[in-house]
Enzyme design. Structure first.
Site, PDB file in Angstrom:
ATOM      1  CB  SER A 181      61.311  62.205  46.858  1.00 33.34           C
ATOM      2  OG  SER A 181      60.929  61.077  46.885  1.00 33.34           O
ATOM      3  CG  HIS A 209      60.953  66.275  48.228  1.00 33.66           C
ATOM      4  ND1 HIS A 209      61.588  66.101  49.567  1.00 33.66           N
ATOM      5  CD2 HIS A 209      60.211  65.217  48.022  1.00 33.66           C
ATOM      6  CE1 HIS A 209      61.160  64.939  50.137  1.00 33.66           C
ATOM      7  NE2 HIS A 209      60.378  64.396  49.316  1.00 33.66           N
ATOM      8  CE  LYS A 240      58.279  65.623  51.808  1.00 30.46           C
ATOM      9  NZ  LYS A 240      57.169  65.283  50.524  1.00 30.46           N
TER      10      LYS A 240
HETATM   11  C1  LIG Z   1      55.678  64.804  50.560  1.00 31.86           C
HETATM   12  C2  LIG Z   1      55.114  65.014  49.213  1.00 31.86           C
HETATM   13  C3  LIG Z   1      54.010  64.927  48.948  1.00 31.86           C
HETATM   14  C4  LIG Z   1      52.826  64.733  50.375  1.00 31.86           C
HETATM   15  O1  LIG Z   1      52.759  65.897  51.294  1.00 31.86           O
HETATM   16  P1  LIG Z   1      51.799  65.947  52.350  1.00 31.86           P
HETATM   17  O2  LIG Z   1      51.605  67.330  52.552  1.00 31.86           O
HETATM   18  O3  LIG Z   1      52.628  65.306  53.582  1.00 31.86           O
HETATM   19  O4  LIG Z   1      50.576  65.507  52.115  1.00 31.86           O
HETATM   20  C5  LIG Z   1      53.284  65.276  48.036  1.00 31.86           C
HETATM   21  N1  LIG Z   1      54.092  65.269  46.993  1.00 31.86           N
HETATM   22  C6  LIG Z   1      55.424  65.522  46.964  1.00 31.86           C
HETATM   23  C7  LIG Z   1      56.199  65.325  45.645  1.00 31.86           C
HETATM   24  C8  LIG Z   1      55.944  64.983  48.195  1.00 31.86           C
HETATM   25  O5  LIG Z   1      57.207  64.934  48.316  1.00 31.86           O
END
Ligand SMILES: *Cc1c(COP(=O)(O)O)cnc(C)c1O
Length: 395
Positions: A181, A209, A240
């Site tokens: 990310s 992502h 997301k």
């Molecule tokens: C955003 C993210 C998470 C966390 O996701 P949530 O559902 O907000 O807990 C986990 N792993 C990765 C790679 C992320 O980018």
């Protein structure tokens, strides 16, 4: 009497002195391409709202209808009385979308990653993990009793060395983010799958992502890199691109998912995902499955932004992901990036600067995130704000 307050105040002061204190800017609007803060309206280029579904009318309508049909909360974990047909439907739809046998929902992807390793990997096993994996993978792996091996970010030669070191383990799994990310770089999944096959390891990809917008069908990094049928386990978030509310999942072989329902602690001991969120996520998944228009728009926006910024003389990390890091290298980079972000907010564009320890020393950046909800004018306004901020900061 032990003075905890005093000690913590000192710690907080240290965090501030190091320039690492995180403040939270309050939005006064829903999440969208255009938002507002107390300082006024601003263009948002730092959300994970890749497809613009966080306030999409179809998602809102589904969530509203669910409130009447299914109520507000479940007040139960799944195995007691917290499973509605709605939850099962979302799990089925996710499996169909990802091309897997079954899927289990968690309250978040953090919980999914927190639950999956302890159940599947014990003392006789080995987990081989990319050094830049998400914090939730790192924490989840720590909760298992398996031997841990770490390889340098996206480095297949080091991965092979770690697989050799782990040779005597019973079960082995290579664990990677699909997209890293801070850089927007893809994991080298074809090479990872080759090595995993050669050394008898499984592959787990956290595609948070990527799910919904990477790959022609939006099925994520494995689809984009042509290895969808070679990845054993997928974790991901609903927080997301898929509406951005909350929830996460593990998807994979039927028996794995069945065992997770029996033993994964964040599933057994944490509340069921709220019906409103499940219904909104189902609507988001429907949109993602039925049309490529938002994905195409996102790709167009990212390409336009990358082209205009390069023409304007900014240094970008190369790639195609809608995460576009604008680099401010060198010893003064952290200060410059922070000043740029501040100046851009004054220009009405909201972006965030990242510096050490979130990224390596001397590799400070502003991470821009494009959305399908941005118009061409929005993208151009963002580039113009970068140029104006560069003038204002005098660089
Ligand atoms: C955003 C993210 C998470 C966390 O996701 P949530 O559902 O907000 O807990 C986990 N792993 C990765 C790679 C992320 O980018």
């Amino acid at each position: 009497m032990y003075d905890l307050r005093e000690e913590l105040s000192a710690t907080l002061a240290e965090i501030r002195a190091a320039g690492l204190y995180k403040t939270e800017r309050q939005l006064t609007t829903p999440q969208s391409a255009h938002v507002a803060t107390a300082k006024g309206p601003t263009l948002n280029f730092c959300a994970n709202n890749y497809l613009g579904l966080a306030d999409h009318p179809a998602v809102l309508a589904a969530a509203r209808a669910a409130l009447d049909e299914w109520g507000f909360g479940m007040a139960s974990v799944r195995f007691i009385c917290g499973t509605q047909t709605l939850h099962t439907r979302l799990e089925r739809q996710l499996s169909e979308f990802l091309g897997t046998e079954d899927t289990i929902l968690f309250g978040s992807c953090f919980d999914a990653n927190g639950g999956v390793f302890e159940v599947l990997f014990g003392e006789s096993d080995a987990i081989i993990s990319d050094e830049l994996n998400h914090a939730s993978l790192i924490d989840g792996i720590r909760l298992s009793k398996a031997a841990r091996f770490r390889y340098r970010n996206r480095d297949l030669a080091d991965l092979e060395a770690q697989l050799k070191a782990a040779a005597s383990a019973r079960r082995k799994v290579v664990v990677t983010d699909g997209v890293f990310s801070m850089d927007g770089y893809f994991a080298p999944l074809p090479g990872i799958c080759d090595l995993a096959e050669r050394y008898g390891a499984m592959v787990l990809v956290d595609d948070s992502h990527a799910v919904g917008f990477i790959g022609d069908g939006g099925r994520g990094t494995p689809e984009r890199l042509g290895v969808a049928d070679r990845v054993d386990l997928i974790t991901g978030t609903l927080g997301k691109a898929l509406g951005g509310a909350s929830g996460g999942y593990v998807s994979g072989p039927r028996e794995v998912i069945a065992l997770l329902r029996q033993r994964a602690r964040p599933y057994l001991f944490s509340n069921s995902v709220a019906p409103v969120v499940v219904a909104g996520s189902l609507a988001a998944l429907d949109l993602v499955s039925s049309s490529a228009a938002a994905r195409d728009q996102l790709r167009t926006n990212a390409a336009l932004f990358r082209r205009l910024m390069t023409e304007a003389g900014f240094e970008l990390l190369p790639g195609e992901h809608p995460i576009v890091p604008v680099m401010f290298p060198g010893p003064d980079g952290a200060r410059t990036a922070a000043a740029m972000a501040e100046a851009m907010l004054a220009e009405g564009v909201y972006v965030v600067a990242f510096s050490y320890p979130v990224v390596p020393q001397g590799r400070a950046r502003i991470r821009v995130q494009l959305s399908a909800a941005h118009s061409e004018a929005d993208v151009r306004a963002c580039v113009a704000a970068f140029a104006a901020a560069r003038e204002a900061v005098g660089r």
